[in-house]
Motif scaffolding. Structure first.
Motif, short mmCIF file in Angstrom:
data_model
loop_
_atom_site.label_atom_id
_atom_site.label_comp_id
_atom_site.label_asym_id
_atom_site.label_seq_id
_atom_site.Cartn_x
_atom_site.Cartn_y
_atom_site.Cartn_z
N LYS A 214 0.83 -1.21 0.00
CA LYS A 214 0.00 0.00 0.00
C LYS A 214 0.87 1.26 0.00
CE LYS A 214 -3.90 2.00 2.56
NZ LYS A 214 -4.54 2.56 1.36
N GLU A 215 1.91 1.23 0.81
CA GLU A 215 2.80 2.40 0.85
C GLU A 215 3.49 2.63 -0.50
OE1 GLU A 215 4.29 2.66 5.51
OE2 GLU A 215 4.95 0.99 4.27
N ILE A 216 3.92 1.53 -1.11
CA ILE A 216 4.56 1.67 -2.43
C ILE A 216 3.55 2.22 -3.43
CG2 ILE A 216 5.69 0.45 -4.33
CD1 ILE A 216 6.82 -1.51 -2.27
N ALA A 217 2.33 1.70 -3.38
CA ALA A 217 1.29 2.16 -4.32
C ALA A 217 1.05 3.65 -4.17
CB ALA A 217 0.00 1.37 -4.10
N GLU A 218 1.09 4.14 -2.93
CA GLU A 218 0.89 5.57 -2.72
C GLU A 218 2.00 6.40 -3.35
OE1 GLU A 218 -1.55 5.12 1.49
OE2 GLU A 218 0.50 5.92 1.49
N GLU A 219 3.20 5.87 -3.26
CA GLU A 219 4.32 6.58 -3.91
C GLU A 219 4.11 6.60 -5.43
OE1 GLU A 219 6.59 8.08 -2.27
OE2 GLU A 219 6.74 7.14 -0.31
N LEU A 220 3.76 5.45 -5.97
CA LEU A 220 3.62 5.35 -7.43
C LEU A 220 2.50 6.23 -7.96
CD1 LEU A 220 4.14 1.54 -8.06
CD2 LEU A 220 5.83 3.37 -7.96
N ALA A 221 1.47 6.42 -7.13
CA ALA A 221 0.34 7.24 -7.56
C ALA A 221 0.80 8.66 -7.90
CB ALA A 221 -0.72 7.27 -6.47
N GLU A 222 1.87 9.11 -7.24
CA GLU A 222 2.35 10.47 -7.44
C GLU A 222 3.26 10.60 -8.65
OE1 GLU A 222 1.46 13.00 -5.75
OE2 GLU A 222 0.46 12.08 -4.03
N LEU A 223 3.70 9.47 -9.19
CA LEU A 223 4.71 9.51 -10.24
C LEU A 223 4.12 9.45 -11.63
CD1 LEU A 223 7.47 7.12 -8.85
CD2 LEU A 223 7.61 9.61 -9.13
N ASP A 224 4.88 9.96 -12.61
CA ASP A 224 4.50 9.74 -13.99
C ASP A 224 4.59 8.25 -14.28
OD1 ASP A 224 4.01 12.35 -14.50
OD2 ASP A 224 5.81 12.72 -15.68
N THR A 225 3.83 7.81 -15.27
CA THR A 225 3.77 6.37 -15.54
C THR A 225 5.12 5.75 -15.84
OG1 THR A 225 3.14 7.05 -17.76
CG2 THR A 225 1.38 6.26 -16.31
N ASP A 226 6.00 6.49 -16.54
CA ASP A 226 7.28 5.88 -16.91
C ASP A 226 8.14 5.61 -15.68
OD1 ASP A 226 7.55 8.63 -16.60
OD2 ASP A 226 9.17 8.82 -18.06
N ASP A 227 8.17 6.59 -14.75
CA ASP A 227 8.95 6.39 -13.54
C ASP A 227 8.34 5.30 -12.66
OD1 ASP A 227 10.81 8.39 -14.17
OD2 ASP A 227 9.51 9.95 -13.40
N ALA A 228 7.00 5.30 -12.59
CA ALA A 228 6.32 4.28 -11.80
C ALA A 228 6.62 2.89 -12.36
CB ALA A 228 4.81 4.54 -11.79
N ALA A 229 6.56 2.75 -13.67
CA ALA A 229 6.83 1.44 -14.29
C ALA A 229 8.27 1.01 -14.04
CB ALA A 229 6.54 1.50 -15.79
N ASP A 230 9.20 1.96 -14.09
CA ASP A 230 10.60 1.61 -13.82
C ASP A 230 10.76 1.05 -12.42
OD1 ASP A 230 11.36 2.43 -16.29
OD2 ASP A 230 12.13 4.39 -15.68
N ILE A 231 10.08 1.68 -11.45
CA ILE A 231 10.20 1.21 -10.07
C ILE A 231 9.54 -0.14 -9.90
CG2 ILE A 231 9.41 1.67 -7.71
CD1 ILE A 231 10.15 4.56 -8.10
N ILE A 232 8.35 -0.30 -10.48
CA ILE A 232 7.67 -1.60 -10.38
C ILE A 232 8.52 -2.70 -11.00
CG2 ILE A 232 5.73 -2.93 -11.30
CD1 ILE A 232 3.89 -0.88 -10.52
N GLY A 233 9.18 -2.35 -12.08
CA GLY A 233 10.03 -3.34 -12.76
C GLY A 233 11.14 -3.88 -11.87
N GLU A 234 11.49 -3.15 -10.84
CA GLU A 234 12.56 -3.59 -9.95
C GLU A 234 12.04 -4.41 -8.77
OE1 GLU A 234 14.72 -0.18 -8.57
OE2 GLU A 234 15.24 0.48 -10.58
N LEU A 235 10.72 -4.44 -8.59
CA LEU A 235 10.16 -5.14 -7.43
C LEU A 235 10.18 -6.65 -7.66
CD1 LEU A 235 6.98 -2.99 -6.64
CD2 LEU A 235 9.13 -3.05 -5.36
#
Lengths: 451, 451
Positions: free
Chosen positions: A84-105
């Motif tokens: 949930k905490e990660i999702a909250e961070e991603l909500a604030e990001l542009d899709t490209d940055d969010a996808a990059d971070i998710i890709g590392e999980l």
């Protein structure tokens, strides 16, 4: 602007505040610090402190901080956050940055995190982006963009844009699409500032628009954007539909990374490492090339051993010029390969391979003759033997020519074969040129000295 | 987008059309070709053809073409144009590009050209820019920008902006200045899209704005812009007045040039050359480093000669490992210096010099031991002499450690002294490490073999 300066005092102060959980002070201390600077601070903290700070600060800021952190620090922090905490961070990001971070999980986290993202549209866009190869235009692009339909008028357009612009950090161009979402042109913001609101888009849009295919390589995108001085480029899929947009800041990173990679290759460092990485990582990046050098050295030893009997008695001095020959062969090889690799990278290499080789041969001959004269003068005045001085100098010319040709040919050949020519610089070319150079040297010396 | 492809057929076709002065066909052929591509075409033509084409095409396009040409081609073309013709080209350009071109003209032409520029405001701005060092923020910036006063309201602001925007190719930010023209903040275009026209600027502007001083070095500007993901940055003078603006496309060029320069330095190429430069230019860039290598090789020769009597009879084999020792010393030196140079360039090197040296010593020791074991096994199994194998292997470790320390220390030292550490990579470090390595090798071998 007073530029931010990362000091040990500041780190100590922040560690102190974290230890005593003085949250209000931390918040006010970091409030006006840019997220890229906060990331630099966090890179210096330990895992617990870093996690504490990320949880404390506003997610509007920490989301951007996360994108700027060193990869290992980010990984450590994310492992301490809930989905949930990660999702909250991603909500604030542009899709490209969010996808990059998710890709590392880790795989099992990905789905959990995505299902926790409240804005389903945003989540859908992120999932779309995950499909693309990281090393492609699709992997670089963001879904955030401003697009309008050709059959709208400027008024509708402005209204729609206001809504769309809310999600877009920086508006560069307004893309114009047809009914099927195919990219057909663009509008500039400047045009919009100077056009009446009643005009129809189809009457004012510019039908010429640069775009890249979603499968294009990042370096190609970088070349196109920097050649045409673009600040953003739309990305289209196989049938021309507008699927995303790449901005210049991401391309600046690509250019820097490419340059760093080529530089490291040329220096014999095979992985992407930094001076602050662990000794083990650095060893992994450096040792393979050193082993290559060791093998080359053993090759040189075997060659010299093979000529031992020829020169041992009379012309012993021949052996003492081997390091010189090897150094010259290596230096010439690196010079000529570097200039080819750079020409290929910057796309400013024209003409055929054979023309290149002829040019390099002329160049190497010119350099070789100058160097050979210098060497001849030295050896002659030092040793007083014309035949030996002559043999060594003539070999030097031959060695330099061959080294230049190898240095020119190998990267061109690799490039033709679709292999990154950068691997052909540095230790690779030095080692092979050492061996060839030494072999040629002894063979020519033997011939001239008539042994 | 169908990407433009420069083909020999196209060049031949254009040369044919020029020869027969078929202007209409030339114009229509090149009408839709981007100026960066037209520049690529002109780079391939001879001087007369190039001049013909520049005079033929619309100056709106040719002005941009001029900025993209190779420097020598541009120089040749400009020498064929009258001061009036040059002034017409410059009138179409942004002030920064115009100033760059004027800066290349012969002194006696500068004043003539400037006096021919019709728009006196534009001419004045260009003259202002000529005052700045080419290698500074002032030398990079353009005068074109959109600025508003804090006491205006949004409506006045929009009106003024429409007028200003006419001269500004790309509007990034709107800068807010006070009565004395001092930069006090910014407005984003996005803010403007979403703010009512009656609002006063002083109530909506963002008082935080990054800026750089007019004397800042280009690399520093590049670092700031890429760290903070900026697409434009305002430039202020010593007392904070807004004097210009630098855009990311110029910074992309700076980043590329810096990377190219470091890469060439590491490869032993001392001037900014390209594969297509003349053999003489290439020789000038390459020969000095080769002469350095030659001197190093002569040093190695003298050292080996000095140990001739020690090893000539029994341990002759010692000489045959000199190329191996030199290669390893060179490779390790280049690896460690490259990683330091890169760390310095990217500004991510923290901690003291002594910490760096301790780390490099540990790293070199680890690599050295692994390589020494491999070498020991080879020499022992090949020659069967334990003492010689031992002597060579132990020397190798010592050589690698010293090479690593030199490679780490020299760039850090140069950087402290304000000298570009990039000169310490490549041939410089290889040559000095060759000599030190060979000297250490013979001294240790002599010690261990008890001669």
């Amino acid at each position: 602007m007073t530029p931010f300066k990362l000091t040990e005092e500041l780190i100590a102060q922040i560690e102190e505040l974290i230890e005593h959980q003085r949250d209000a002070e931390l918040n006010s201390l970091l409030e006006d610090v840019h997220y890229a600077d906060v990331a630099e601070i966090i890179n210096e903290l330990n895992e617990d402190e870093a996690t504490y700070l990320i949880k404390l600060l506003d997610s509007y800021k920490t989301s951007d901080v996360l994108t700027e952190l060193d990869e290992d620090v980010r990984e450590a922090i994310l492992s301490n956050l809930s989905s949930k905490e990660i999702a909250e961070e991603l909500a604030e990001l542009d899709t490209d940055d969010a996808a990059d971070i998710i890709g590392e999980l880790p795989q099992e986290m990905v789905q959990k995190v995505i299902s926790e993202i409240e804005d389903r549209e945003h989540a859908k866009d992120i999932v779309d982006l995950l499909r693309y190869d990281e090393y492609s235009a699709g992997g670089l692009m963001a879904k955030e963009l401003v697009k309008v339909r050709e059959n709208w008028n400027v008024l509708t357009c402005v209204k729609e844009m206001r809504a769309q612009a809310e999600n877009v950090t920086r508006v560069h161009s307004i893309y114009v699409v047809d009914e099927e979402d195919k990219l057909i042109g663009r509008l500039s913001l400047k045009d919009l500032l100077t056009t009446s609101t009643k005009t129809h888009i189809k009457d004012v849009y510019i039908p010429k628009v640069d775009s890249v295919n979603v499968n294009e390589k990042p370096e190609e995108v970088a070349k196109i954007m920097s050649k045409y001085d673009l600040e953003a480029i739309p990305v289209v899929d196989e049938i021309g539909r507008l699927v995303g947009r790449i901005t210049i800041d991401d391309i600046v990173d690509v250019i820097r990374e490419e340059a760093d990679k080529d530089y490291q290759m040329a220096a014999g460092i095979s992985q992407d490492v930094e001076a602050d990485d662990s000794i083990l990582d650095l060893t992994r990046a450096r040792l393979p090339w050193l082993i290559l050098g060791l093998i080359g050295g053993i090759g040189a030893f075997l060659i010299m051993g093979g000529f031992e009997e020829d020169f041992k008695q009379e012309q012993f001095i021949i052996f003492f010029f081997t390091p010189l020959i090897a150094a010259m062969a290596g230096n010439v090889g690196v010079q000529s390969s570097a200039i080819i690799v750079q020409g290929l990278a910057n796309d400013d290499l024209k003409g055929s391979i054979s023309n290149r080789l002829i040019k390099e041969m002329l160049l190497a001959t010119l350099n070789g003759i100058i160097l050979a004269i210098l060497l001849f003068v030295f050896v002659w005045s030092y040793e007083g033997k014309v035949n030996i001085s002559f043999a060594i100098s003539i070999s030097l010319i031959a060695v330099i020519i061959v080294a230049g040709l190898i240095g020119t040919f190998v990267p061109l050949f690799l490039h033709k074969r679709g292999i990154d020519p950068a691997i052909a610089t540095g230790p690779f070319i030095t080692t092979s040129n050492d061996i060839f150079g030494i072999l040629i040297y002894f063979m020519i010396a033997k011939l001239i000295l008539g042994i």
